[in-house]
Design a protein around this motif. Structure first.
Motif, PDB file in Angstrom:
ATOM      1  N   ALA A 100       0.845  -1.195   0.000  1.00 19.48           N
ATOM      2  CA  ALA A 100       0.000   0.000   0.000  1.00 19.48           C
ATOM      3  C   ALA A 100       0.880   1.244   0.000  1.00 19.48           C
ATOM      4  CB  ALA A 100      -0.918   0.002   1.210  1.00 19.48           C
ATOM      5  N   ASN A 101       0.325   2.350  -0.500  1.00 17.31           N
ATOM      6  CA  ASN A 101       1.064   3.610  -0.549  1.00 17.31           C
ATOM      7  C   ASN A 101       0.277   4.681   0.202  1.00 17.31           C
ATOM      8  OD1 ASN A 101       3.398   5.159  -2.180  1.00 17.31           O
ATOM      9  ND2 ASN A 101       1.594   6.457  -2.061  1.00 17.31           N
ATOM     10  N   ILE A 102       0.965   5.332   1.136  1.00 16.02           N
ATOM     11  CA  ILE A 102       0.338   6.379   1.939  1.00 16.02           C
ATOM     12  C   ILE A 102       0.938   7.719   1.520  1.00 16.02           C
ATOM     13  CG2 ILE A 102      -0.149   7.192   4.265  1.00 16.02           C
ATOM     14  CD1 ILE A 102      -1.270   4.402   3.622  1.00 16.02           C
ATOM     15  N   GLY A 103       0.112   8.612   0.991  1.00 12.65           N
ATOM     16  CA  GLY A 103       0.599   9.885   0.480  1.00 12.65           C
ATOM     17  C   GLY A 103       0.969  10.871   1.575  1.00 12.65           C
ATOM     18  N   ALA A 104       1.733  11.883   1.173  1.00 16.91           N
ATOM     19  CA  ALA A 104       2.180  12.916   2.111  1.00 16.91           C
ATOM     20  C   ALA A 104       0.993  13.609   2.762  1.00 16.91           C
ATOM     21  CB  ALA A 104       3.044  13.930   1.375  1.00 16.91           C
ATOM     22  N   GLY A 105       1.126  13.879   4.062  1.00 14.22           N
ATOM     23  CA  GLY A 105       0.089  14.608   4.780  1.00 14.22           C
ATOM     24  C   GLY A 105      -1.077  13.759   5.235  1.00 14.22           C
ATOM     25  N   THR A 106      -0.989  12.439   5.073  1.00 12.29           N
ATOM     26  CA  THR A 106      -2.087  11.562   5.505  1.00 12.29           C
ATOM     27  C   THR A 106      -2.087  11.425   7.020  1.00 12.29           C
ATOM     28  OG1 THR A 106      -2.108  10.324   3.435  1.00 12.29           O
ATOM     29  CG2 THR A 106      -2.991   9.204   5.396  1.00 12.29           C
ATOM     30  N   ILE A 107      -3.281  11.454   7.602  1.00  6.68           N
ATOM     31  CA  ILE A 107      -3.424  11.330   9.042  1.00  6.68           C
ATOM     32  C   ILE A 107      -4.452  10.247   9.360  1.00  6.68           C
ATOM     33  CG2 ILE A 107      -4.158  12.482  11.166  1.00  6.68           C
ATOM     34  CD1 ILE A 107      -3.300  15.114   9.928  1.00  6.68           C
TER      35      ILE A 107
ATOM     36  N   ASN B 249      -2.631  14.457   1.746  1.00  5.35           N
ATOM     37  CA  ASN B 249      -3.515  15.308   2.549  1.00  5.35           C
ATOM     38  C   ASN B 249      -4.876  14.674   2.792  1.00  5.35           C
ATOM     39  OD1 ASN B 249      -1.849  17.379   3.216  1.00  5.35           O
ATOM     40  ND2 ASN B 249      -2.926  18.948   2.028  1.00  5.35           N
ATOM     41  N   SER B 250      -4.881  13.380   3.026  1.00  3.78           N
ATOM     42  CA  SER B 250      -6.126  12.690   3.349  1.00  3.78           C
ATOM     43  C   SER B 250      -6.229  12.497   4.847  1.00  3.78           C
ATOM     44  CB  SER B 250      -6.189  11.327   2.651  1.00  3.78           C
ATOM     45  OG  SER B 250      -6.286  11.506   1.250  1.00  3.78           O
ATOM     46  N   ALA B 251      -7.435  12.642   5.383  1.00  7.98           N
ATOM     47  CA  ALA B 251      -7.714  12.384   6.792  1.00  7.98           C
ATOM     48  C   ALA B 251      -8.641  11.184   6.860  1.00  7.98           C
ATOM     49  CB  ALA B 251      -8.350  13.600   7.446  1.00  7.98           C
ATOM     50  N   LEU B 252      -8.167  10.118   7.507  1.00 10.24           N
ATOM     51  CA  LEU B 252      -8.943   8.891   7.622  1.00 10.24           C
ATOM     52  C   LEU B 252      -9.480   8.829   9.051  1.00 10.24           C
ATOM     53  CD1 LEU B 252      -6.422   6.507   5.807  1.00 10.24           C
ATOM     54  CD2 LEU B 252      -8.156   8.021   4.822  1.00 10.24           C
ATOM     55  N   VAL B 253     -10.806   9.037   9.191  1.00 12.20           N
ATOM     56  CA  VAL B 253     -11.415   9.181  10.507  1.00 12.20           C
ATOM     57  C   VAL B 253     -11.831   7.804  11.011  1.00 12.20           C
ATOM     58  CG1 VAL B 253     -13.196  10.318  11.855  1.00 12.20           C
ATOM     59  CG2 VAL B 253     -12.190  11.485   9.869  1.00 12.20           C
ATOM     60  N   ALA B 254     -11.099   7.310  11.997  1.00 11.55           N
ATOM     61  CA  ALA B 254     -11.323   5.965  12.520  1.00 11.55           C
ATOM     62  C   ALA B 254     -12.561   5.930  13.421  1.00 11.55           C
ATOM     63  CB  ALA B 254     -10.090   5.527  13.295  1.00 11.55           C
ATOM     64  N   PRO B 255     -13.197   4.746  13.512  1.00 10.58           N
ATOM     65  CA  PRO B 255     -12.807   3.492  12.874  1.00 10.58           C
ATOM     66  C   PRO B 255     -13.217   3.468  11.405  1.00 10.58           C
ATOM     67  CG  PRO B 255     -14.787   3.170  14.177  1.00 10.58           C
ATOM     68  CD  PRO B 255     -14.346   4.567  14.430  1.00 10.58           C
ATOM     69  N   VAL B 256     -12.295   3.031  10.565  1.00 10.80           N
ATOM     70  CA  VAL B 256     -12.568   3.007   9.139  1.00 10.80           C
ATOM     71  C   VAL B 256     -11.671   1.973   8.473  1.00 10.80           C
ATOM     72  CG1 VAL B 256     -10.876   4.783   8.493  1.00 10.80           C
ATOM     73  CG2 VAL B 256     -12.962   4.519   7.139  1.00 10.80           C
ATOM     74  N   THR B 257     -12.182   1.382   7.387  1.00  8.52           N
ATOM     75  CA  THR B 257     -11.430   0.388   6.628  1.00  8.52           C
ATOM     76  C   THR B 257     -11.357   0.811   5.172  1.00  8.52           C
ATOM     77  OG1 THR B 257     -12.078  -1.426   8.096  1.00  8.52           O
ATOM     78  CG2 THR B 257     -11.362  -2.025   5.876  1.00  8.52           C
ATOM     79  N   ILE B 258     -10.147   0.789   4.638  1.00  6.46           N
ATOM     80  CA  ILE B 258      -9.926   1.045   3.211  1.00  6.46           C
ATOM     81  C   ILE B 258      -9.602  -0.301   2.583  1.00  6.46           C
ATOM     82  CG2 ILE B 258      -8.642   2.371   1.509  1.00  6.46           C
ATOM     83  CD1 ILE B 258     -10.165   4.072   3.604  1.00  6.46           C
ATOM     84  N   GLY B 259     -10.433  -0.757   1.669  1.00  8.40           N
ATOM     85  CA  GLY B 259     -10.279  -2.092   1.118  1.00  8.40           C
ATOM     86  C   GLY B 259      -9.040  -2.251   0.258  1.00  8.40           C
ATOM     87  N   ALA B 260      -8.667  -3.500   0.025  1.00  8.29           N
ATOM     88  CA  ALA B 260      -7.498  -3.805  -0.805  1.00  8.29           C
ATOM     89  C   ALA B 260      -7.680  -3.212  -2.196  1.00  8.29           C
ATOM     90  CB  ALA B 260      -7.316  -5.320  -0.898  1.00  8.29           C
ATOM     91  N   GLY B 261      -6.621  -2.565  -2.685  1.00  5.38           N
ATOM     92  CA  GLY B 261      -6.638  -2.017  -4.031  1.00  5.38           C
ATOM     93  C   GLY B 261      -7.434  -0.742  -4.190  1.00  5.38           C
TER      94      GLY B 261
END
Length: 450
Positions: A362-369, A392-404
Motif C-alpha cells: 500500500a502507498n500512503i501519500g504525504a500529509g495523511t493522518i 492530505n487525506s484524513a482517515l477518521v477511525a474506525p474506518v477500513t480502506i479495502g485492498a486495491g
C-alpha cells in the motif's frame, strides 16, 4: 561458574545529594533503564538465589521500582558506613548459607563475567576467606587503596586514612566483594569505627577474615566496570562508557554505524546483521531491527519492530507498537504508533499512522493522518493490500480502506471504502474567471486611499 548458591546484597542507602534530584539515585536511568535494574539483570543472568537492596531514604520509590521482582528491601537508618549497611540485610538472609556477593547500586557497569570470577575465586581449592574486586585507574585520586603481596591482601585503607606511601599504591578498592555467609555475619559484628569518619567500614572485613586464618585475595577488573555515579556529570560519563561499548558490540556483530558517537542505544536494543545506522539516531527501550534494515539520520525509535530490509527515515519517529514489515518504507517526518506496516508498503513523507494497519504494498501519500482519537477512545484504521491513499487525506477511525482501493488526495474519509473503489470526499472545485485580478485592483485602491 561455581555451583555454590549465592545471594547478592546491593547497597543503595547513600543520600545522593550531589544528584540534586527528588528521584532516588539508583533509579536514575542508564541507557533507558534504572541503574539498579542493570545490576539486577547482571545477578539474574548469574542465577542469584536471593537479592537484597539496602536503602536509606526513598524506600517507597525503590520498592515501587522493584514491583514484581523477588527482591527484598532493607533499610539503613541512620547511615553509619558500608559495614553497617550490609548488616541491615542479615534478617532477609537469615536462612541463607551460601555465598554473598556485595555490590553497589551506583556502580552499574560491573559485568556478569567479573561477578562470576569473584565467586569462582571464593570457591577455588585454596578457599580464601574473601575476594575483593580491585582496579587500577589512570588517576587513583581519592579511592581507597588495596595493599597486597601478589593476590593476597595485606591491608585496605581509605584514602583519608592513608599515609603518603599508601597513597602511592595504584591498586584501588571498588568496595565490591564476595564472602561466605557463614563468615560474613559474625565478622561484621567485630568491625569498629575508629577512623577519621567514625563509620563502620566494610573494607575492614577482609583483614578480619585473614586474622581468622584464611587469606583475603584481590581480583582485578577494568576501571570502566567500577565507575560510580554520584552526580549528573558522573551519570553522563557512565552513560558514555556504556554507549561506547554497545556501539563497538553492534559493529563487531555486523552493523554499520556511519558516525558511531552520534548513535544512542537502549539497554535492550537488538540490531541484526548488515543493518546500516546513519548519524544521530536514538533508540529507546524495546526496539528490534532485523537484518539489512537501514535507519536513516535523525530518527527516533522506541518499542518498535523493524523488519528485514526496511527503510526508516530520515527524521522518522517510531513509537511503541510500531511494526514495520519487510522492505517497507517509513520516510521523513512520518510517525507510526501502535500500527503495523505491511511488506513493501510505503509512507514516504509527512504522515501520522496511529492505531491501525497498512497492507502489503500500500502507498500512503504525504500529509495523511489516521484520525484515531475521538476524545475518549482510540480507534483503528485498516488499509488493505495495494491500496493508495492520496496526499492530505484524513482517515477518521474506525474506518477500513479495502485492498486495491484509491483515496483521492485531500479527502476526509469517514466511512469504509470497498476494495478497488475510488473514494472522493471533497467539495467540487469552482472557479470565478477574472476574480483574482479584480481583487488585486480593489485592494490596491484601498491601500492608496489609506
Amino acid at each position: 561458574m561455581s555451583d555454590t548458591p549465592f545471594a547478592a546484597i546491593i547497597l543503595a542507602a547513600g543520600k545522593g545529594t550531589r544528584m540534586a534530584s527528588d528521584l532516588h539515585k539508583v533509579l536514575h536511568p542508564l541507557a533507558g533503564q534504572p541503574m539498579l535494574h542493570h545490576l539486577l539483570g547482571t545477578i539474574d543472568a548469574l542465577g542469584a538465589a536471593r537479592a537484597v537492596v539496602v536503602v536509606g531514604a526513598g524506600r517507597d520509590q525503590v520498592e515501587a521500582a522493584l514491583a514484581g521482582r523477588e527482591v527484598a528491601v532493607a533499610v539503613q537508618e541512620p547511615q553509619r558506613g558500608t559495614a553497617h549497611a550490609v548488616r541491615q540485610a542479615e534478617a532477609a538472609l537469615a536462612e541463607f548459607s551460601g555465598d554473598i556477593l556485595i555490590l553497589y547500586g551506583d556502580v552499574p557497569l560491573v559485568t556478569a563475567e567479573t561477578c562470576a570470577r569473584l565467586l569462582d575465586r571464593l570457591n577455588a581449592p585454596d578457599a580464601p576467606g574473601a575476594v575483593v574486586l580491585g582496579f587500577r585507574p589512570a588517576d587513583p585520586g581519592a579511592y581507597g587503596r588495596i595493599l597486597a603481596e601478589g593476590e593476597t591482601i595485606t591491608g585496605i585503607v581509605e584514602y583519608k586514612d592513608a599515609d603518603a606511601a599508601q597513597r602511592a599504591v595504584t591498586l584501588c578498592n571498588s568496595g565490591m566483594m564476595a564472602v561466605r555467609a557463614a563468615d560474613l555475619w559474625p565478622l561484621l559484628g567485630q568491625i569498629g569505627n575508629a577512623n577519621a569518619a567514625g563509620e563502620y567500614y566494610l573494607t575492614d572485613l577482609p583483614m578480619l577474615v585473614h586474622a581468622a586464618g584464611r587469606p583475603a585475595v584481590v581480583v582485578e577488573a577494568e576501571p570502566w566496570e567500577v565507575a560510580g555515579v554520584n552526580s549528573r556529570a558522573e551519570l553522563a560519563a557512565v552513560e558514555a562508557l556504556w554507549q561506547g561499548r554497545r556501539r563497538a558490540r553492534a559493529m563487531a556483530e555486523g552493523a554499520t554505524l556511519i558516525a558511531p558517537e552520534t548513535v544512542w542505544f537502549a539497554w535492550d536494543t537488538q540490531i541484526g546483521r548488515d543493518v546500516v545506522i546513519e548519524p544521530h539516531v536514538v533508540f529507546g527501550p524495546g526496539v528490534t531491527v532485523a537484518d539489512g534494515a537501514v535507519i536513516r539520520a535523525f530518527s527516533a525509535l522506541e518499542g518498535a519492530e523493524v523488519g528485514p530490509a526496511a527503510l526508516i527515515g530520515p527524521y522518522a519517529r517510531l513509537r511503541p507498537g510500531a511494526r514495520i514489515g519487510r522492505a517497507a518504507h517509513i520516510g521523513n517526518f512520518v510517525e507510526v504508533k501502535n500500527a503495523s506496516i505491511g511488506e513493501g508498503a510505503k509512507a514516504n513523507h509527512l504522515a501520522y499512522l496511529g492505531d491501525g494497519s497498512v497492507g502489503a504494498r500500500a502507498n500512503i501519500g504525504a500529509g495523511t493522518i489516521f484520525c484515531n482519537y475521538d476524545g475518549y477512545f482510540k480507534n483503528r484504521t485498516e488499509i488493505g493490500a495495494g491500496a493508495f491513499v492520496g496526499s492530505n487525506s484524513a482517515l477518521v477511525a474506525p474506518v477500513t480502506i479495502g485492498a486495491g482501493a484509491i483515496v483521492a488526495a485531500g479527502s476526509v474519509i469517514t466511512r469504509d471504502v470497498a476494495p478497488d473503489a475510488l473514494a472522493l470526499a471533497r467539495p467540487d472545485q469552482g472557479q470565478k474567471p477574472g476574480w483574482a485580478a479584480r481583487f488585486r485592483t480593489r485592494m490596491a485602491a484601498k491601500k492608496a486611499e489609506g
